[in-house]
Design a protein around this motif. Sequence first.
Motif, PDB file in Angstrom:
ATOM      1  N   ARG A  13       0.836  -1.211   0.000  1.00 35.80           N
ATOM      2  CA  ARG A  13       0.000   0.000   0.000  1.00 35.80           C
ATOM      3  C   ARG A  13       0.863   1.250   0.000  1.00 35.80           C
ATOM      4  N   LEU A  16       2.338   1.692  -3.391  1.00 36.15           N
ATOM      5  CA  LEU A  16       1.318   2.121  -4.348  1.00 36.15           C
ATOM      6  C   LEU A  16       1.139   3.637  -4.323  1.00 36.15           C
ATOM      7  N   TYR A  24       2.539   1.168 -11.246  1.00 36.41           N
ATOM      8  CA  TYR A  24       1.296   1.173 -10.483  1.00 36.41           C
ATOM      9  C   TYR A  24       0.500  -0.120 -10.646  1.00 36.41           C
ATOM     10  N   ARG A  25       0.294  -0.542 -11.883  1.00 41.69           N
ATOM     11  CA  ARG A  25      -0.515  -1.736 -12.137  1.00 41.69           C
ATOM     12  C   ARG A  25       0.145  -2.988 -11.564  1.00 41.69           C
ATOM     13  N   GLU A  28      -0.334  -2.860  -7.814  1.00 43.96           N
ATOM     14  CA  GLU A  28      -1.749  -3.072  -7.536  1.00 43.96           C
ATOM     15  C   GLU A  28      -2.109  -4.560  -7.643  1.00 43.96           C
ATOM     16  N   SER A  29      -1.556  -5.238  -8.638  1.00 46.60           N
ATOM     17  CA  SER A  29      -1.792  -6.677  -8.803  1.00 46.60           C
ATOM     18  C   SER A  29      -1.210  -7.471  -7.641  1.00 46.60           C
ATOM     19  N   LEU A  31      -0.738  -6.373  -4.644  1.00 48.07           N
ATOM     20  CA  LEU A  31      -1.575  -6.070  -3.487  1.00 48.07           C
ATOM     21  C   LEU A  31      -2.850  -6.902  -3.503  1.00 48.07           C
ATOM     22  N   GLU A  32      -3.479  -7.016  -4.663  1.00 47.20           N
ATOM     23  CA  GLU A  32      -4.693  -7.830  -4.784  1.00 47.20           C
ATOM     24  C   GLU A  32      -4.419  -9.292  -4.421  1.00 47.20           C
TER      25      GLU A  32
END
Length: 55
Positions: A13, A16, A24-25, A28-29, A31-32
């Motif tokens: 986080r 990010l 970023y992507r 983000e992936s 993190l998911e």
Amino acid sequence: MTTCIDEVIELLRAELLNAEPGEYRQIESELELALAEREVIWAEQDGRISAEPPF
């Protein structure tokens, strides 16, 4: 184990927030995936799912 995944989530986080547009992507992936892994850990601990193989 949950503490470790929580630390990973917090680090992702933070990354990010400072991510370059190209990163970023990817972050983000990651993190998911970490959030999903934590949900599985919690479900196993609560007994909602079993970690044992079905056979």
